[in-house]
Write a protein that holds these residues in place. Structure first.
Motif, mmCIF file in Angstrom:
data_model
loop_
_atom_site.group_PDB
_atom_site.id
_atom_site.type_symbol
_atom_site.label_atom_id
_atom_site.label_comp_id
_atom_site.label_asym_id
_atom_site.label_seq_id
_atom_site.Cartn_x
_atom_site.Cartn_y
_atom_site.Cartn_z
ATOM 1 N N MET A 1 13.321 -29.492 -16.501
ATOM 2 C CA MET A 1 13.632 -28.625 -15.389
ATOM 3 C C MET A 1 13.379 -29.393 -14.107
ATOM 4 O O MET A 1 12.407 -30.113 -14.002
ATOM 5 N N LEU A 2 14.214 -29.211 -13.148
ATOM 6 C CA LEU A 2 14.114 -29.885 -11.859
ATOM 7 C C LEU A 2 13.522 -28.915 -10.845
ATOM 8 O O LEU A 2 13.951 -27.782 -10.741
ATOM 9 N N LEU A 3 12.524 -29.369 -10.117
ATOM 10 C CA LEU A 3 11.893 -28.560 -9.069
ATOM 11 C C LEU A 3 11.982 -29.312 -7.758
ATOM 12 O O LEU A 3 11.703 -30.495 -7.698
ATOM 13 N N GLU A 4 12.357 -28.625 -6.719
ATOM 14 C CA GLU A 4 12.335 -29.253 -5.403
ATOM 15 C C GLU A 4 12.295 -28.196 -4.319
ATOM 16 O O GLU A 4 12.700 -27.071 -4.509
ATOM 17 N N THR A 5 11.731 -28.590 -3.173
ATOM 18 C CA THR A 5 11.741 -27.706 -2.015
ATOM 19 C C THR A 5 12.864 -28.143 -1.100
ATOM 20 O O THR A 5 13.408 -29.216 -1.235
ATOM 21 N N PHE A 6 13.155 -27.292 -0.153
ATOM 22 C CA PHE A 6 14.159 -27.603 0.841
ATOM 23 C C PHE A 6 13.452 -28.185 2.056
ATOM 24 O O PHE A 6 12.404 -28.765 1.889
ATOM 25 N N PRO A 7 13.961 -28.097 3.244
ATOM 26 C CA PRO A 7 13.343 -28.799 4.381
ATOM 27 C C PRO A 7 11.829 -28.641 4.443
ATOM 28 O O PRO A 7 11.266 -27.694 3.924
ATOM 29 N N THR A 8 11.193 -29.589 5.102
ATOM 30 C CA THR A 8 9.743 -29.627 5.204
ATOM 31 C C THR A 8 9.178 -28.249 5.548
ATOM 32 O O THR A 8 9.688 -27.545 6.395
ATOM 33 N N MET A 9 8.121 -27.906 4.835
ATOM 34 C CA MET A 9 7.425 -26.633 4.999
ATOM 35 C C MET A 9 8.300 -25.438 4.647
ATOM 36 O O MET A 9 8.145 -24.356 5.178
ATOM 37 N N SER A 10 9.206 -25.610 3.731
ATOM 38 C CA SER A 10 10.049 -24.522 3.273
ATOM 39 C C SER A 10 9.267 -23.616 2.324
ATOM 40 O O SER A 10 8.362 -24.051 1.635
ATOM 41 N N THR A 11 9.651 -22.372 2.303
ATOM 42 C CA THR A 11 9.022 -21.421 1.383
ATOM 43 C C THR A 11 9.846 -21.256 0.115
ATOM 44 O O THR A 11 9.443 -20.548 -0.796
ATOM 45 N N ARG A 12 10.989 -21.900 0.040
ATOM 46 C CA ARG A 12 11.901 -21.750 -1.109
ATOM 47 C C ARG A 12 11.796 -22.956 -2.041
ATOM 48 O O ARG A 12 11.808 -24.092 -1.607
ATOM 49 N N VAL A 13 11.697 -22.652 -3.349
ATOM 50 C CA VAL A 13 11.637 -23.687 -4.377
ATOM 51 C C VAL A 13 12.835 -23.520 -5.303
ATOM 52 O O VAL A 13 13.141 -22.418 -5.740
ATOM 53 N N PHE A 15 14.430 -24.236 -8.875
ATOM 54 C CA PHE A 15 14.114 -24.512 -10.269
ATOM 55 C C PHE A 15 15.431 -24.835 -10.959
ATOM 56 O O PHE A 15 16.300 -23.968 -11.071
ATOM 57 N N GLY A 16 15.600 -26.061 -11.409
ATOM 58 C CA GLY A 16 16.843 -26.460 -12.049
ATOM 59 C C GLY A 16 16.651 -26.802 -13.507
ATOM 60 O O GLY A 16 15.532 -26.912 -14.000
ATOM 61 N N ILE A 37 5.206 -13.876 -4.132
ATOM 62 C CA ILE A 37 6.632 -14.167 -4.224
ATOM 63 C C ILE A 37 7.399 -13.111 -3.443
ATOM 64 O O ILE A 37 7.180 -11.920 -3.626
ATOM 65 N N LYS A 38 8.293 -13.560 -2.581
ATOM 66 C CA LYS A 38 9.136 -12.642 -1.826
ATOM 67 C C LYS A 38 10.427 -12.321 -2.561
ATOM 68 O O LYS A 38 10.930 -11.211 -2.488
ATOM 69 N N ASP A 39 10.971 -13.328 -3.282
ATOM 70 C CA ASP A 39 12.266 -13.123 -3.922
ATOM 71 C C ASP A 39 12.472 -14.153 -5.025
ATOM 72 O O ASP A 39 11.998 -15.283 -4.920
ATOM 73 N N VAL A 40 13.156 -13.739 -6.081
ATOM 74 C CA VAL A 40 13.585 -14.633 -7.158
ATOM 75 C C VAL A 40 15.077 -14.408 -7.355
ATOM 76 O O VAL A 40 15.514 -13.271 -7.524
ATOM 77 N N ARG A 41 15.834 -15.486 -7.321
ATOM 78 C CA ARG A 41 17.274 -15.416 -7.586
ATOM 79 C C ARG A 41 17.579 -16.307 -8.771
ATOM 80 O O ARG A 41 17.458 -17.533 -8.686
ATOM 81 N N LEU A 42 17.952 -15.700 -9.865
ATOM 82 C CA LEU A 42 18.234 -16.425 -11.096
ATOM 83 C C LEU A 42 19.735 -16.504 -11.314
ATOM 84 O O LEU A 42 20.432 -15.488 -11.281
ATOM 85 N N CYS A 43 20.221 -17.713 -11.511
ATOM 86 C CA CYS A 43 21.632 -17.966 -11.811
ATOM 87 C C CYS A 43 21.701 -18.691 -13.151
ATOM 88 O O CYS A 43 20.678 -18.952 -13.765
ATOM 89 N N GLN A 44 22.871 -19.025 -13.599
ATOM 90 C CA GLN A 44 23.042 -19.721 -14.866
ATOM 91 C C GLN A 44 22.479 -21.147 -14.770
ATOM 92 O O GLN A 44 23.075 -22.010 -14.144
ATOM 93 N N PHE A 46 19.720 -22.247 -13.229
ATOM 94 C CA PHE A 46 18.849 -22.564 -12.099
ATOM 95 C C PHE A 46 18.369 -21.282 -11.428
ATOM 96 O O PHE A 46 18.898 -20.204 -11.666
ATOM 97 N N ALA A 47 17.340 -21.433 -10.599
ATOM 98 C CA ALA A 47 16.791 -20.284 -9.878
ATOM 99 C C ALA A 47 16.212 -20.760 -8.548
ATOM 100 O O ALA A 47 15.881 -21.931 -8.381
#
Length: 76
Positions: A1-13, A15-16, A37-44, A46-47
C-alpha cells in the motif's frame, strides 16, 4: 500500500494499493489511532483520509511505513 501526504502540513493522507475487499471501516480503524478523522473517501484501490490536525497525518505516514495491512505491505 502506498501512503503519502499532499503539500507540507496537509491534513489529508493518500492510501494507495489497497486490497479490493477493503472497507471504509477498515481504513477508519487503522487511521483512528493517529487522531480525529474528519473524512474518509474510499475508491477502488485507494482512499483519502482527512485528519483534523496535520501532525496526526504526519504521524500516520511515519508509523505505517513498512508495515502490513490486510496482507499488503505499506509503502511511503
Amino acid at each position: 500500500m502506498l501512503l503519502e501526504t499532499f503539500p507540507t502540513m496537509s491534513t489529508r493522507v493518500y492510501f494507495g494499493k489497497l486490497p479490493r475487499d477493503v472497507r471504509e471501516s477498515d481504513i477508519e480503524k487503522l487511521a483512528d489511532k493517529f487522531g480525529r478523522i474528519k473524512d474518509v473517501r474510499l475508491c477502488q484501490g485507494f482512499a483519502f483520509v482527512e485528519f483534523s490536525d496535520a501532525r496526526d497525518a504526519a504521524d500516520c505516514i511515519e508509523d505505517l511505513h513498512d508495515t502490513r495491512f490486510m496482507g499488503e505491505r505499506y509503502l511511503s
